[in-house]
Design a protein around this motif. Structure first.
Motif, short mmCIF file in Angstrom:
data_model
loop_
_atom_site.label_atom_id
_atom_site.label_comp_id
_atom_site.label_asym_id
_atom_site.label_seq_id
_atom_site.Cartn_x
_atom_site.Cartn_y
_atom_site.Cartn_z
N UNK A 1 27.38 4.91 46.22
CA UNK A 1 28.19 6.03 46.67
C UNK A 1 29.52 6.07 45.92
N UNK A 2 30.06 4.91 45.58
CA UNK A 2 31.34 4.88 44.87
C UNK A 2 31.22 5.57 43.52
N UNK A 3 30.06 5.47 42.87
CA UNK A 3 29.86 6.13 41.58
C UNK A 3 29.92 7.63 41.70
N UNK A 4 29.42 8.17 42.81
CA UNK A 4 29.48 9.62 43.02
C UNK A 4 30.89 10.07 43.34
N UNK A 5 31.62 9.26 44.10
CA UNK A 5 32.98 9.64 44.44
C UNK A 5 33.92 9.51 43.23
N UNK A 6 33.67 8.53 42.40
CA UNK A 6 34.50 8.36 41.21
C UNK A 6 33.68 8.76 39.99
N UNK A 7 33.43 10.06 39.88
CA UNK A 7 32.57 10.59 38.84
C UNK A 7 33.11 10.44 37.44
N UNK A 8 34.37 10.07 37.30
CA UNK A 8 34.95 9.93 35.98
C UNK A 8 35.04 8.47 35.54
N UNK A 9 34.41 7.58 36.26
CA UNK A 9 34.46 6.15 35.94
C UNK A 9 33.10 5.64 35.49
N UNK A 10 33.09 4.79 34.49
CA UNK A 10 31.87 4.12 34.07
C UNK A 10 31.21 4.78 32.87
N UNK A 11 30.49 3.94 32.12
CA UNK A 11 29.82 4.42 30.92
C UNK A 11 28.70 5.40 31.23
N UNK A 12 27.98 5.15 32.33
CA UNK A 12 26.86 6.03 32.67
C UNK A 12 27.34 7.44 32.98
N UNK A 13 28.43 7.55 33.73
CA UNK A 13 28.96 8.87 34.06
C UNK A 13 29.45 9.60 32.81
N UNK A 14 30.02 8.85 31.87
CA UNK A 14 30.46 9.48 30.62
C UNK A 14 29.25 9.98 29.82
N UNK A 15 28.17 9.21 29.82
CA UNK A 15 26.95 9.65 29.13
C UNK A 15 26.39 10.91 29.79
N UNK A 16 26.40 10.94 31.11
CA UNK A 16 25.92 12.12 31.83
C UNK A 16 26.81 13.31 31.53
N UNK A 17 28.12 13.09 31.52
CA UNK A 17 29.07 14.17 31.24
C UNK A 17 28.85 14.75 29.84
N UNK A 18 28.75 13.87 28.86
CA UNK A 18 28.54 14.36 27.49
C UNK A 18 27.15 14.98 27.33
N UNK A 19 26.15 14.40 27.96
CA UNK A 19 24.81 14.98 27.91
C UNK A 19 24.76 16.36 28.54
N UNK A 20 25.48 16.52 29.65
CA UNK A 20 25.51 17.84 30.30
C UNK A 20 26.26 18.85 29.44
N UNK A 21 27.24 18.38 28.69
CA UNK A 21 27.95 19.29 27.76
C UNK A 21 26.99 19.83 26.71
N UNK A 22 26.21 18.94 26.11
CA UNK A 22 25.25 19.38 25.10
C UNK A 22 24.16 20.26 25.73
N UNK A 23 23.72 19.90 26.91
CA UNK A 23 22.69 20.69 27.58
C UNK A 23 23.20 22.10 27.87
N UNK A 24 24.41 22.20 28.36
CA UNK A 24 24.98 23.52 28.67
C UNK A 24 25.22 24.34 27.40
N UNK A 25 25.55 23.66 26.30
CA UNK A 25 25.76 24.38 25.04
C UNK A 25 24.48 25.06 24.57
N UNK A 26 23.33 24.53 24.94
CA UNK A 26 22.07 25.16 24.58
C UNK A 26 21.50 26.04 25.68
N UNK A 27 21.68 25.62 26.94
CA UNK A 27 21.08 26.35 28.06
C UNK A 27 21.74 27.70 28.34
N UNK A 28 23.06 27.76 28.24
CA UNK A 28 23.75 29.01 28.56
C UNK A 28 23.35 30.13 27.60
N UNK A 29 23.40 29.91 26.27
CA UNK A 29 22.93 30.98 25.39
C UNK A 29 21.45 31.30 25.58
#
Length: 108
Positions: free
Chosen positions: A1-29
């Protein structure tokens, strides 16, 4: 639960954040180009948008919210993220989908 509350902490969350950036760059268009909507694209958008926003808003909380108010702020963001995930799922499964709804904003 702490990982969800602190979404900006940890390597996994950063990977998810960057992955979602790339996904959105393709999905929105893609969502805007596809004529009648596409359920897999809409479902991916329905997950990527709230997850990306959740992590990004946690960065804002870390930078601008006083330490004493961070836990309630993070809990509020988590609540909004869950509600958004649920709402977009409902829109995609029982409504016209994210892409058709967004396109409707630009129709006369």
């Amino acid at each position: 639960m702490a990982g969800l509350l602190q979404g900006d902490r940890g390597k996994m969350m950063m990977k998810i954040y960057h992955g979602s950036s790339f996904a959105l760059a393709g999905l929105v268009p893609a969502a805007m180009v596809i004529r009648d909507g596409n359920l897999p694209v809409d479902l991916a958008l329905g997950v990527a948008l709230p997850v990306h926003s959740h992590i990004g808003l946690n960065f804002v909380i870390s930078d601008y919210v006083p330490k004493s108010a961070r836990l309630p702020a993070r809990a509020s963001v988590l609540g909004v993220t869950v509600a958004t995930l649920y709402g977009l799922f409902q829109l995609n499964m029982y409504g016209e989908g994210v892409s058709k709804t967004a396109k409707r904003l630009w129709r006369s």
